[in-house]
Design a protein around this motif. Sequence first.
Motif, mmCIF file in Angstrom:
data_model
loop_
_atom_site.group_PDB
_atom_site.id
_atom_site.type_symbol
_atom_site.label_atom_id
_atom_site.label_comp_id
_atom_site.label_asym_id
_atom_site.label_seq_id
_atom_site.Cartn_x
_atom_site.Cartn_y
_atom_site.Cartn_z
ATOM 1 N N GLU A 96 22.795 10.485 1.765
ATOM 2 C CA GLU A 96 24.205 10.721 1.292
ATOM 3 C C GLU A 96 24.588 11.113 0.066
ATOM 4 O O GLU A 96 25.430 11.417 -0.637
ATOM 5 C CB GLU A 96 25.050 9.252 1.293
ATOM 6 C CG GLU A 96 25.092 8.708 2.733
ATOM 7 C CD GLU A 96 26.151 9.453 3.653
ATOM 8 O OE1 GLU A 96 26.721 10.181 3.285
ATOM 9 O OE2 GLU A 96 25.968 9.334 4.871
ATOM 10 N N GLY A 97 23.322 11.456 -0.672
ATOM 11 C CA GLY A 97 23.138 12.022 -2.059
ATOM 12 C C GLY A 97 23.670 10.882 -3.214
ATOM 13 O O GLY A 97 24.429 11.047 -4.130
ATOM 14 N N VAL A 99 21.554 9.214 -4.720
ATOM 15 C CA VAL A 99 20.509 9.432 -5.584
ATOM 16 C C VAL A 99 20.572 10.585 -6.655
ATOM 17 O O VAL A 99 20.401 11.795 -6.173
ATOM 18 C CB VAL A 99 19.439 9.162 -4.977
ATOM 19 C CG1 VAL A 99 17.908 9.230 -6.327
ATOM 20 C CG2 VAL A 99 19.053 7.864 -4.277
ATOM 21 N N THR A 105 19.077 3.456 -9.456
ATOM 22 C CA THR A 105 19.047 3.424 -7.737
ATOM 23 C C THR A 105 18.341 1.924 -7.380
ATOM 24 O O THR A 105 18.789 1.212 -6.652
ATOM 25 C CB THR A 105 18.380 4.390 -7.283
ATOM 26 O OG1 THR A 105 18.972 5.667 -7.772
ATOM 27 C CG2 THR A 105 18.088 4.141 -5.703
ATOM 28 N N LEU A 109 20.347 -0.485 -4.988
ATOM 29 C CA LEU A 109 19.759 -0.811 -3.811
ATOM 30 C C LEU A 109 19.675 -2.472 -3.622
ATOM 31 O O LEU A 109 19.960 -3.020 -2.629
ATOM 32 C CB LEU A 109 18.306 -0.197 -3.664
ATOM 33 C CG LEU A 109 18.339 1.489 -3.360
ATOM 34 C CD1 LEU A 109 16.927 1.786 -3.588
ATOM 35 C CD2 LEU A 109 18.922 1.391 -1.880
ATOM 36 N N THR A 139 26.271 9.779 -10.604
ATOM 37 C CA THR A 139 26.818 10.255 -9.120
ATOM 38 C C THR A 139 28.122 9.904 -9.098
ATOM 39 O O THR A 139 29.236 10.344 -8.198
ATOM 40 C CB THR A 139 26.290 9.354 -8.009
ATOM 41 O OG1 THR A 139 26.476 8.234 -8.161
ATOM 42 C CG2 THR A 139 24.644 9.684 -8.082
ATOM 43 N N GLY A 140 28.693 9.112 -10.133
ATOM 44 C CA GLY A 140 30.086 8.506 -9.755
ATOM 45 C C GLY A 140 29.741 7.471 -8.506
ATOM 46 O O GLY A 140 28.446 7.241 -8.631
ATOM 47 N N TYR A 141 30.572 7.278 -7.920
ATOM 48 C CA TYR A 141 30.248 6.086 -6.959
ATOM 49 C C TYR A 141 30.529 6.468 -5.423
ATOM 50 O O TYR A 141 30.126 5.382 -4.527
ATOM 51 C CB TYR A 141 30.958 4.687 -7.282
ATOM 52 C CG TYR A 141 30.651 4.372 -8.895
ATOM 53 C CD1 TYR A 141 29.609 3.536 -8.920
ATOM 54 C CD2 TYR A 141 31.568 4.557 -9.835
ATOM 55 C CE1 TYR A 141 29.375 3.002 -10.097
ATOM 56 C CE2 TYR A 141 30.985 4.023 -11.260
ATOM 57 C CZ TYR A 141 30.154 3.315 -11.237
ATOM 58 O OH TYR A 141 29.511 2.972 -12.672
ATOM 59 N N ASP A 142 31.070 7.204 -5.232
ATOM 60 C CA ASP A 142 31.610 7.534 -3.850
ATOM 61 C C ASP A 142 30.231 7.765 -2.863
ATOM 62 O O ASP A 142 30.294 7.230 -1.591
ATOM 63 C CB ASP A 142 32.177 9.145 -3.697
ATOM 64 C CG ASP A 142 33.812 8.892 -4.375
ATOM 65 O OD1 ASP A 142 34.012 7.817 -4.563
ATOM 66 O OD2 ASP A 142 34.424 9.937 -4.576
ATOM 67 N N ILE A 144 27.502 6.387 -3.214
ATOM 68 C CA ILE A 144 26.765 5.044 -3.125
ATOM 69 C C ILE A 144 27.638 4.202 -2.182
ATOM 70 O O ILE A 144 26.917 3.575 -1.326
ATOM 71 C CB ILE A 144 26.860 4.451 -4.731
ATOM 72 C CG1 ILE A 144 25.865 4.978 -5.512
ATOM 73 C CG2 ILE A 144 26.324 2.980 -4.363
ATOM 74 C CD1 ILE A 144 25.908 4.866 -6.829
ATOM 75 N N ILE A 145 28.882 4.324 -2.166
ATOM 76 C CA ILE A 145 29.781 3.718 -0.924
ATOM 77 C C ILE A 145 29.468 4.049 0.178
ATOM 78 O O ILE A 145 28.960 3.281 1.175
ATOM 79 C CB ILE A 145 31.286 3.747 -1.513
ATOM 80 C CG1 ILE A 145 31.607 2.784 -2.843
ATOM 81 C CG2 ILE A 145 31.988 2.978 -0.375
ATOM 82 C CD1 ILE A 145 32.831 3.038 -3.290
ATOM 83 N N LEU B 660 26.234 19.151 -0.684
ATOM 84 C CA LEU B 660 26.076 17.627 -0.882
ATOM 85 C C LEU B 660 25.805 17.595 -2.401
ATOM 86 O O LEU B 660 26.659 16.677 -3.026
ATOM 87 C CB LEU B 660 24.970 17.049 -0.106
ATOM 88 C CG LEU B 660 24.839 15.530 -0.356
ATOM 89 C CD1 LEU B 660 25.797 14.775 0.046
ATOM 90 C CD2 LEU B 660 23.530 15.006 0.417
ATOM 91 N N TYR B 661 24.912 18.261 -2.865
ATOM 92 C CA TYR B 661 24.627 18.070 -4.250
ATOM 93 C C TYR B 661 25.416 18.660 -5.228
ATOM 94 O O TYR B 661 25.734 18.343 -6.281
ATOM 95 C CB TYR B 661 23.122 18.498 -4.761
ATOM 96 C CG TYR B 661 22.342 17.510 -3.974
ATOM 97 C CD1 TYR B 661 22.226 16.355 -3.764
ATOM 98 C CD2 TYR B 661 21.101 18.383 -3.298
ATOM 99 C CE1 TYR B 661 21.285 15.582 -3.035
ATOM 100 C CE2 TYR B 661 20.086 17.464 -2.659
ATOM 101 C CZ TYR B 661 20.277 16.144 -2.367
ATOM 102 O OH TYR B 661 19.547 15.363 -1.801
ATOM 103 N N THR B 671 33.688 11.631 -13.008
ATOM 104 C CA THR B 671 33.691 10.259 -13.372
ATOM 105 C C THR B 671 33.786 10.065 -14.733
ATOM 106 O O THR B 671 34.173 9.201 -15.322
ATOM 107 C CB THR B 671 32.678 9.557 -12.513
ATOM 108 O OG1 THR B 671 33.049 9.824 -11.057
ATOM 109 C CG2 THR B 671 32.511 8.089 -12.636
#
Lengths: 156, 772
Positions: A96-97, A99, A105, A109, A139-142, A144-145, B660-661, B671
């Motif tokens: 999901e990108g 990382v 991380t 995790l 990354t911001g958080y999106d 990760i969610i 994606l990246y 952010t």
Amino acid sequence: MSEQRLHLRVNGQAYELTIPADRFLLDVLRDDLELLGTKEACDEGECGACTVLVDGRAVDSCIFLALQADGADVRTVEGLAVAGQLDPLQRAFIDEGAVQCGYCTAGMLMSAKALLDENPDPDESQIRAALEGNLCRCTGYDAIIRAVKAASGGRS
Amino acid sequence: MSAVIAVPQVGLIGQSTVRRDGVAKVTGQFAYGVDVRLPGMLHAKIRRSDIPHGLLRRVDVSRALALPGVRAVITGDELPEYRASRYIRDELILAKGSVRYKGEPIAVVAADDPEIAAEAVRLIDVEYEPLPVLSDPEQAAQPGAPLIHPEWQTYWANPVLRRDGNILNHTTLLRGDVEEAFAQARHVFEDEYDTQIVHQASLEGHVAIASVDLEGRVHVVSSHQFPYGLRQDIADILHLPLGRIHVTASGLGGGFGAKLYASVEPLCVLLAERTGRPVKIELSREEELAATSPRMAARVHLRTGVDSDGHLLVRQGVIYYDAGAYSLSSPGTSAVGTLMLPGPYRWQALQIDSYSVYTNKTNCGSYRAPGGPQATFAGESQIDRIARELGFDPIEFRDRNAVENGDLGPAGQVLTGVSLRKTLQVAKERSRWPQAQDRPSRPGVRRGRGVACNWWTTTSGASAAVIKLNDDGSIVLSVGATEIGTGAVSAGLVQICAHEMGVAVESVQIVSADTDATPYDFGAQGSRTTFQNGQAIIRAARDLRQQIFALVAPGLDCETDELEVHDGHVYRRDGTGRAVPLAEVARLGQTVGGLLGRGSFTAPPTPYDPSTVKGHTYPAFNSPSFHTHVAEVEVDTETGEVTLTGYHVAQDVGFALNPLYAAGQVTGGATQGIGYALMEEVQYRDGTVLNPNFTDYKLPTIRDVPTIDVALVEEPSEAGPYGMKGVGEPAVVAPAAAIANAVYDAVGVRIRSLPITAEKVLQALRSRELEG
């Protein structure tokens, strides 16, 4: 400072060490056991980079006295993959990108792992609540969610 | 939630391939600077100034030296003039004679463990004679202000700079007849804006380790964005021959511009030479926040003239950037403000004066889009005010004044690849502007929406690549580029190499960021890594393909230009003849000494009009990109609290190599911009940082940031690989203005100083009530 005996299991492996009573779990993991996957970033329990599981509970190991973990089962990022198979969370973080630099991380995790162990199908607000103690600067958080949702089966 | 507004592409480019370092990062195996440990290593700590400005009367290290376990103590007094910084050589690596900010290094200690080093630092006695503290850059720039560097005229400096006393650089941009344009203007708007110091706050701070081998070569491993720049810095600062220095970047736990210059590394080298042992320095979070190189604060005075039809005519601005005590990149990044304050609009006349000014604070430096966020907060806040007061929709007003292809940029560059209108349109659609907004979530709360735009550059600078064909047909790509975390190296460059060589991404191994083993690269800075290295790789691949085709053509009975490579095999384009595996070609290649492709690239300089600028180090934006952000907020009228409820970005990336990246860069940048807008600030009082920790320095958490809707707009550049433009920096630029404009839309008050705290909003609401 007095030295004390510490018994603990880390990722299934038993250890017995003698440590100063004021030594934090993070330092035991990184310096005594040379498990470098767990990171320090703020040294005061604000950022969550050092999160590990102690008997299944997510704790900030930088402010968690090692002796509090005496007799406990500790799980770190090194213990997530089993027999070379990535945990679904690890796979989802990559896919999901979630990382970028990756420094947060390990902590992310482990917080997410604690969440999914307790609630296998969290909704977005539950994910946000579980990860509010983990800072990510890249990354911001999106992503990760998305990753936590994907690892949970994404049913919510 | 993200979308690519794009033309489909064939092959690996445009695909979201997975980054090469992902597994190591999720399993805890990836080695960052903090994880590097060498046998016999010593740990060093820095004794820092206790006061923001003063003369050094006495530095007594005798008690520190006597502490068991201490291996070396070095003070400034025992060193030659070891001076740092690339624009102005104004900074000694260890202070002597005086200190100019609280936290300035005075001495450094190497000891057997970090605790002993820290204790030794506490045992170093320093006596000072305090001097007055200058905190405000505008006041420090005035004639007659006390000089922070009385000897400023003796420093070596880049000859482009216009220096004067506390002013590191005064950049002027002047185009058209400003007076005449103001005379024509129907409306004139005048405002003042303030922005704060904010920190990159990469989760891994500065950390380096140095060792000296038996031949006297110095090896430095550092969490650094620019190994070749660091090698040059160490050579310049310590007067060492360049060839004696070997720099590699460790894994980086973030950087965002903080790790572009030498910082702790020269001290590590000196201690390693002194002790004969490897020496590591790892800064604490307090040192990071109080004594490393954050984004400059700025004060902006801004005056804009508009005609009766809502066309922008003229803008006159003065920016005072707070450089802190030493120069680092400030004289260059302050100049960038002159290109950002006008924004991506058409003007008849411009007069922008930008100053970087010494104060008694930590050296400010480069932080993601340096110079841009400050100027854009001012420029775009005022554009919004103008639109509203003249009765225009803010998006329509920007569209009316937007630059187009062929227009001139601020310093006369001819603009190409312009896409501002496209991003406005996309942002408008995705935010459903200007339809009615959702109802507030509770009573006492008002909703609002704001827009802001910006443009940004793709920094040039050289990159080179070497591609080697292994005997089994796999490939080793060697580049000097540094993986700062974006995926530019671990995904993007691998992807380009695999695409160009017709192999799977898994067949490409990458070696990077090593001044001995890999070719030159200008560093992970300025949104440049994939752009410049990508072109170098395309050239190296072309070179290697030619060598491969020359070996294969005779056997396939054709000319080299009748061949192509894909799926790991060489084919005749006409489909006849057999497919020759790359492994077979590689073995043929051994008979001629092996196959190695080479390529290098630096984007050609963008022409501009030199008569428009003075004191400018960055007068044109290469392959510029264009951006529109829309913020949605709720403002609590009882408490002043601002909650971000939605956020949309339409970012022109030229071509989305890896969607994606690319989207990850936009989300991450936005952010950080949201943190800048609403909460982040390094708070100084009389030269002391009040909040050097993550308890009091507020970073955006997962609770503070809504889902960010990212639309990648593709308006190709001429110079970039496959039409790419730089992606990494620009999303940090516009959020502060977009959010300030949304707050105005919600409650009708303009917040002209960052961050937009509840206190400021409440105060503004109350003073409006009093006036009303």
